[in-house]
Design a protein around this motif. Structure first.
Motif, PDB file in Angstrom:
ATOM      1  N   TYR A 104       0.846  -1.182   0.000  1.00  0.00           N
ATOM      2  CA  TYR A 104       0.000   0.000   0.000  1.00  0.00           C
ATOM      3  C   TYR A 104       0.886   1.238   0.000  1.00  0.00           C
ATOM      4  CZ  TYR A 104       1.037   0.054   5.006  1.00  0.00           C
ATOM      5  OH  TYR A 104       1.685   0.068   6.213  1.00  0.00           O
ATOM      6  N   TRP A 105       0.292   2.370  -0.357  1.00  0.00           N
ATOM      7  CA  TRP A 105       1.006   3.639  -0.315  1.00  0.00           C
ATOM      8  C   TRP A 105       0.760   4.286   1.025  1.00  0.00           C
ATOM      9  CZ3 TRP A 105       4.548   4.453  -3.772  1.00  0.00           C
ATOM     10  CH2 TRP A 105       4.408   3.961  -5.063  1.00  0.00           C
ATOM     11  N   ASN A 106       1.815   4.770   1.659  1.00  0.00           N
ATOM     12  CA  ASN A 106       1.726   5.583   2.864  1.00  0.00           C
ATOM     13  C   ASN A 106       2.328   6.928   2.494  1.00  0.00           C
ATOM     14  OD1 ASN A 106       1.609   6.691   5.373  1.00  0.00           O
ATOM     15  ND2 ASN A 106       3.014   5.250   6.335  1.00  0.00           N
ATOM     16  N   ASP A 107       1.474   7.895   2.158  1.00  0.00           N
ATOM     17  CA  ASP A 107       1.889   9.161   1.571  1.00  0.00           C
ATOM     18  C   ASP A 107       2.689   8.867   0.307  1.00  0.00           C
ATOM     19  OD1 ASP A 107       0.596  10.730   3.480  1.00  0.00           O
ATOM     20  OD2 ASP A 107       2.310  10.669   4.811  1.00  0.00           O
ATOM     21  N   ASP A 108       3.958   9.210   0.260  1.00  0.00           N
ATOM     22  CA  ASP A 108       4.768   8.989  -0.938  1.00  0.00           C
ATOM     23  C   ASP A 108       5.629   7.741  -0.845  1.00  0.00           C
ATOM     24  OD1 ASP A 108       3.807  11.271  -2.150  1.00  0.00           O
ATOM     25  OD2 ASP A 108       5.353  12.545  -1.282  1.00  0.00           O
ATOM     26  N   THR A 109       5.368   6.883   0.123  1.00  0.00           N
ATOM     27  CA  THR A 109       6.206   5.707   0.350  1.00  0.00           C
ATOM     28  C   THR A 109       5.433   4.428   0.061  1.00  0.00           C
ATOM     29  OG1 THR A 109       7.359   6.910   2.087  1.00  0.00           O
ATOM     30  CG2 THR A 109       7.638   4.526   2.056  1.00  0.00           C
ATOM     31  N   LEU A 110       6.028   3.534  -0.711  1.00  0.00           N
ATOM     32  CA  LEU A 110       5.449   2.225  -0.950  1.00  0.00           C
ATOM     33  C   LEU A 110       5.831   1.321   0.214  1.00  0.00           C
ATOM     34  CD1 LEU A 110       4.075   0.080  -2.791  1.00  0.00           C
ATOM     35  CD2 LEU A 110       6.343  -0.326  -3.778  1.00  0.00           C
ATOM     36  N   VAL A 111       4.843   0.719   0.852  1.00  0.00           N
ATOM     37  CA  VAL A 111       5.084  -0.208   1.956  1.00  0.00           C
ATOM     38  C   VAL A 111       4.693  -1.603   1.476  1.00  0.00           C
ATOM     39  CG1 VAL A 111       4.484  -0.841   4.322  1.00  0.00           C
ATOM     40  CG2 VAL A 111       4.599   1.573   3.661  1.00  0.00           C
ATOM     41  N   VAL A 112       5.636  -2.539   1.533  1.00  0.00           N
ATOM     42  CA  VAL A 112       5.392  -3.918   1.106  1.00  0.00           C
ATOM     43  C   VAL A 112       5.569  -4.825   2.320  1.00  0.00           C
ATOM     44  CG1 VAL A 112       6.065  -5.771  -0.468  1.00  0.00           C
ATOM     45  CG2 VAL A 112       6.250  -3.389  -1.206  1.00  0.00           C
ATOM     46  N   LEU A 113       4.550  -5.637   2.595  1.00  0.00           N
ATOM     47  CA  LEU A 113       4.580  -6.580   3.712  1.00  0.00           C
ATOM     48  C   LEU A 113       4.814  -7.978   3.157  1.00  0.00           C
ATOM     49  CD1 LEU A 113       1.351  -5.181   5.379  1.00  0.00           C
ATOM     50  CD2 LEU A 113       3.680  -4.631   5.988  1.00  0.00           C
ATOM     51  N   ILE A 114       5.893  -8.639   3.629  1.00  0.00           N
ATOM     52  CA  ILE A 114       6.239  -9.966   3.114  1.00  0.00           C
ATOM     53  C   ILE A 114       6.513 -10.921   4.278  1.00  0.00           C
ATOM     54  CG2 ILE A 114       7.238  -9.041   0.987  1.00  0.00           C
ATOM     55  CD1 ILE A 114      10.019  -9.660   2.213  1.00  0.00           C
ATOM     56  N   PRO A 115       6.445 -12.226   3.993  1.00  0.00           N
ATOM     57  CA  PRO A 115       6.837 -13.190   5.026  1.00  0.00           C
ATOM     58  C   PRO A 115       8.326 -13.053   5.352  1.00  0.00           C
ATOM     59  CG  PRO A 115       5.568 -14.268   3.294  1.00  0.00           C
ATOM     60  CD  PRO A 115       5.890 -12.879   2.810  1.00  0.00           C
ATOM     61  N   ALA A 116       8.681 -13.234   6.607  1.00  0.00           N
ATOM     62  CA  ALA A 116      10.071 -13.079   7.052  1.00  0.00           C
ATOM     63  C   ALA A 116      11.002 -14.087   6.390  1.00  0.00           C
ATOM     64  CB  ALA A 116      10.151 -13.218   8.573  1.00  0.00           C
ATOM     65  N   ARG A 117      10.496 -15.235   6.001  1.00  0.00           N
ATOM     66  CA  ARG A 117      11.354 -16.295   5.448  1.00  0.00           C
ATOM     67  C   ARG A 117      11.739 -16.080   3.982  1.00  0.00           C
ATOM     68  NH1 ARG A 117       8.162 -19.026   2.163  1.00  0.00           N
ATOM     69  NH2 ARG A 117       5.950 -19.221   2.600  1.00  0.00           N
ATOM     70  N   MET A 118      11.221 -15.066   3.320  1.00  0.00           N
ATOM     71  CA  MET A 118      11.549 -14.848   1.904  1.00  0.00           C
ATOM     72  C   MET A 118      13.016 -14.475   1.738  1.00  0.00           C
ATOM     73  SD  MET A 118       8.577 -12.913  -0.136  1.00  0.00           S
ATOM     74  CE  MET A 118       7.122 -13.788  -0.612  1.00  0.00           C
ATOM     75  N   THR A 119      13.592 -14.917   0.625  1.00  0.00           N
ATOM     76  CA  THR A 119      14.979 -14.580   0.311  1.00  0.00           C
ATOM     77  C   THR A 119      15.051 -13.143  -0.211  1.00  0.00           C
ATOM     78  OG1 THR A 119      14.814 -15.284  -1.988  1.00  0.00           O
ATOM     79  CG2 THR A 119      15.414 -16.986  -0.357  1.00  0.00           C
ATOM     80  N   ARG A 120      16.254 -12.613  -0.291  1.00  0.00           N
ATOM     81  CA  ARG A 120      16.445 -11.260  -0.822  1.00  0.00           C
ATOM     82  C   ARG A 120      16.000 -11.186  -2.291  1.00  0.00           C
ATOM     83  NH1 ARG A 120      16.313  -8.456   3.517  1.00  0.00           N
ATOM     84  NH2 ARG A 120      17.963  -8.915   4.969  1.00  0.00           N
ATOM     85  N   GLU A 121      16.230 -12.245  -3.016  1.00  0.00           N
ATOM     86  CA  GLU A 121      15.820 -12.279  -4.422  1.00  0.00           C
ATOM     87  C   GLU A 121      14.300 -12.236  -4.540  1.00  0.00           C
ATOM     88  OE1 GLU A 121      16.767 -11.788  -8.182  1.00  0.00           O
ATOM     89  OE2 GLU A 121      18.279 -12.070  -6.643  1.00  0.00           O
ATOM     90  N   GLU A 122      13.602 -13.012  -3.714  1.00  0.00           N
ATOM     91  CA  GLU A 122      12.142 -12.986  -3.712  1.00  0.00           C
ATOM     92  C   GLU A 122      11.639 -11.610  -3.270  1.00  0.00           C
ATOM     93  OE1 GLU A 122      10.701 -17.482  -2.612  1.00  0.00           O
ATOM     94  OE2 GLU A 122      11.781 -16.360  -1.044  1.00  0.00           O
TER      95      GLU A 122
END
Length: 169
Positions: free
Chosen positions: A14-32
């Motif tokens: 979602y957008w928080n003002d001008d910032t994109l906030v992405v919520l992901i599972p903690a176990r995801m790799t940096r590539e994912e």
């Protein structure tokens, strides 16, 4: 980017003002993580771009925001007794009564970006210290770094909607 131990499969953004906030599972790799940030930004932009902030919650939230802004930009010397949303004002974005330290904010501003609402609140808080629109008043208001930008936003919003609200009001 926010990683969550409780999130297992889903990715949300979602957008928080001008910032994109992405919520992901903690176990995801940096590539994912990289993949999902790019994908979620693409999806949000495709679905209508950066939308304005959701309606602000309550009068209590306005009062709390005023406390933060007053401390940051007005040396903590502009504390309102009350701040509340009111039905749309015909000629103003907000108003302040310095005698009883009350601020009223037009509910037309509930869907503007936070930085625009912040400007309006700083403007009204400055009236608690300087009642008029003289040089001392504007010196206080101009401590807020996005003053000029917010004034332009509000002028454009008023013109586009045909409301006739100007900064002088």
């Amino acid at each position: 980017m926010r990683r969550s131990q409780r999130r297992h499969r889903t990715v949300t953004a979602y957008w928080n003002d001008d910032t994109l906030v992405v919520l992901i599972p903690a176990r995801m790799t940096r590539e994912e993580e990289k993949h999902w940030v790019a994908e979620m930004e693409r999806r949000l932009l495709r679905s209508g771009g950066r939308k304005t902030a959701p309606p602000k919650a309550s009068d209590a939230a306005l009062l709390a925001r005023c406390a933060v802004l007053g401390a940051k930009y007005l040396d903590g010397k502009a504390l309102p007794a009350s701040v509340r949303w009111v039905p749309p004002m015909r000629t103003r974005w907000a108003s302040c009564t310095p005698v009883d330290a009350t601020i009223r904010v037009s509910d037309r501003l509930q869907r503007v970006p936070q930085w625009v609402l912040d400007y309006v609140l700083v403007h009204e808080l400055a009236h608690l210290r300087e009642p008029g629109h003289d040089a001392a008043f504007w010196a206080l208001v101009n401590r807020y770094p996005k003053t000029e930008r917010a004034i332009g936003y509000l002028e454009g919003l008023s013109a586009a909607a045909g409301w006739g609200i100007s900064e002088e009001d």
